[in-house]
Design an enzyme around this catalytic site. Structure first.
Site, short mmCIF file in Angstrom:
data_model
loop_
_atom_site.label_atom_id
_atom_site.label_comp_id
_atom_site.label_asym_id
_atom_site.label_seq_id
_atom_site.Cartn_x
_atom_site.Cartn_y
_atom_site.Cartn_z
N HIS A 127 3.56 0.63 5.36
CA HIS A 127 2.50 0.19 4.45
C HIS A 127 2.47 -1.34 4.52
O HIS A 127 3.00 -2.03 3.65
CB HIS A 127 2.75 0.68 3.02
CG HIS A 127 2.15 2.01 2.74
ND1 HIS A 127 0.78 2.23 2.79
CD2 HIS A 127 2.70 3.21 2.43
CE1 HIS A 127 0.52 3.50 2.51
NE2 HIS A 127 1.67 4.12 2.30
N ASP A 132 0.24 1.25 -0.58
CA ASP A 132 1.21 1.95 -1.44
C ASP A 132 1.11 1.46 -2.88
O ASP A 132 1.25 2.25 -3.83
CB ASP A 132 2.63 1.77 -0.90
CG ASP A 132 2.99 0.32 -0.60
OD1 ASP A 132 2.08 -0.52 -0.45
OD2 ASP A 132 4.19 0.00 -0.51
N TYR A 329 -18.10 -1.70 9.51
CA TYR A 329 -18.15 -1.70 8.05
C TYR A 329 -19.23 -2.66 7.56
O TYR A 329 -19.38 -3.76 8.11
CB TYR A 329 -16.82 -2.16 7.44
CG TYR A 329 -15.64 -1.23 7.65
CD1 TYR A 329 -15.80 0.02 8.24
CD2 TYR A 329 -14.36 -1.61 7.25
CE1 TYR A 329 -14.72 0.87 8.42
CE2 TYR A 329 -13.27 -0.76 7.43
CZ TYR A 329 -13.46 0.47 8.02
OH TYR A 329 -12.39 1.31 8.19
N GLU A 403 6.64 -6.81 -6.74
CA GLU A 403 6.23 -5.67 -7.56
C GLU A 403 5.91 -6.03 -9.01
O GLU A 403 5.29 -5.23 -9.72
CB GLU A 403 7.32 -4.59 -7.52
CG GLU A 403 7.49 -3.98 -6.14
CD GLU A 403 8.71 -3.07 -6.04
OE1 GLU A 403 8.66 -2.12 -5.25
OE2 GLU A 403 9.70 -3.34 -6.77
#
Length: 425
Positions: A127, A132, A329, A403
């Site tokens: 990832h 994630d 895209y 995190e």
């Protein structure tokens, strides 16, 4: 009578503050679980259209919350539908779920050792773009809203596979989800999405109305020459020389023909392939590259000039050339009215000083397919430890996310949902 009305307003405001405080406490309490989920997904990444275990974990969590779940959407996508306690608008919340063929080099205890098959080869999987964290954040939002569904309308959780692109020969990603009517039944009125950013400090939000990320197109140029011995180039037609001049010429479309004071544009060559040994002038050459634009009219102009220039430059060197340009895209477009409407929410959850208006970036995002269909708002969430200089970029082995930034993601997506659904209700 006025006194009674005034007291009623005070009690109503007091109740709102108490409810908001309780909600914030619940979000804070769920933070360890969000981090735990993130680490599990990080340690077990899966490539696009192959996110089987990832999808099972997401679906299991949503079902445990009493949310209606659809699986197998656009190959491996998961949709969750949560109804409020009264009728209202429908809001979509999107998280992408796929990893990348990258070998992780960080020393975190939940480091990925996963491998998978890609283009016929066994490759490491990581990832390396933070998907994630996106999954874990949206799972946290789902839990908070499921336990606090005193709101009008419906929330549609969209866990999307293959944002990084489907395997060759397959469809996938947001484009396929749109084709499969993910934004219908119930019809989504607006959609929100976020992306963690490894070079933006934690506890910050970055946004931009209108185009925030570029349209992305890939192109391939095939050049036909005439093979000859390297010692007698005059007996052949050198496709490598033509390739060099074509590459040089293409850059002038950006530097001399594009109004870069209006919007940025980038044309990059990623691969040149030709020849087998030093003393043979080959017969063919191939060029592969990418084009990034932030303005539809500029994109059309550059595409037109590329198609004019490639065969013309090849002809100057007696070669032939053809170019194919994939659609790619679209521009990731933030609806200006929706962005202005939700800006106070950003400032409320992050603090006004932590909400940054930014310039558009030349990266691309297939959230753009959703935002072409309904009003969308896409923003960046800080994932960098303050004080860290030169953090590893996305899509690299050393990519790292702090995190502590995930909590703001849960708060922001939750509050965007509630503020949007409650407005005018």
């Amino acid at each position: 009578m006025k006194k009674i009305l005034f007291l009623g307003l005070i009690l109503l405001a007091s109740g709102f503050v108490k409810a908001q405080s309780s909600l914030n406490e619940e979000i804070k309490e769920i933070e360890p679980r969000v981090i735990e989920w993130r680490r599990d997904f990080h340690q077990h990444p899966e490539l696009g259209n192959r996110e089987f275990e990832t999808a099972e974990k997401i679906a299991s969590h949503l079902k445990s919350l009493g949310i209606k779940v659809q699986t197998g959407v656009a190959k491996t996508g998961v949709i969750g539908i949560l109804e409020g306690n009264r009728p209202g608008k429908v809001v979509g919340l999107r998280a992408d779920i796929d990893g990348l063929p990258v070998k992780e080099r960080t020393d975190v205890p939940f480091k990925s050792e996963a491998t998978s098959e890609f283009r016929g080869e066994e490759v490491p999987v990581m990832h390396a773009c933070g998907h994630d964290t996106h999954i874990a954040i949206l799972m946290g939002v789902a839990e908070i809203l499921a336990k606090n569904n005193d709101f009008p309308g419906t929330v549609k959780f969209i866990f999307q596979p293959a944002e990084e692109g489907a395997p060759p020969g397959e469809e996938g990603g947001a484009e396929l989800m749109v084709k499969e009517n993910v934004l219908k039944n119930p019809d989504v009125d607006a959609i929100f999405g976020l992306h963690i950013s490894a070079d933006q400090d934690i506890n910050t939000i970055a946004y931009k109305p209108e185009g925030i990320m570029a349209a992305s197109q890939s192109f391939e140029i095939k050049i036909k020459g005439k093979q000859s011995h390297g010692s007698t180039p005059w007996t052949g037609i050198d496709p490598i020389m033509a390739a060099v001049k074509i590459i040089d010429g293409l850059q002038t479309i950006i530097s001399r023909e594009s109004k870069l004071t209006e919007e940025a544009a980038v044309l990059s060559i990623g691969k040149i392939e030709s020849g087998v040994r030093s003393n043979i002038i080959p017969e063919e050459a191939t060029i592969i590259g990418t084009l990034r634009t932030l303005n539809v009219d500029m994109q059309k102009m550059i595409n037109r000039r590329m198609k004019e220039m490639v065969p013309a430059l090849a002809a100057v060197y007696r070669a032939e050339a053809e170019i194919s340009i994939a659609e790619g895209y679209p521009i990731t477009y933030n609806d200006p009215e929706l962005t202005a409407q939700m800006l106070p929410t950003f400032e409320k959850v992050a603090g006004k000083e932590n909400v940054k208006l930014i310039k558009a970036v030349t990266g691309a995002e297939d959230f753009s397919f959703f935002a072409k269909e309904v009003p969308g708002l896409y923003f960046f969430l800080g994932g960098k430890t303050p004080g860290v200089e030169n953090p590893a970029p996305h899509h690299t082995p050393d990519f790292f996310i702090d995190e502590r930034g995930l909590l703001l993601g849960v708060k922001t997506m939750t509050q965007l949902t509630l503020d949007y659904l409650n407005e005018d209700s």
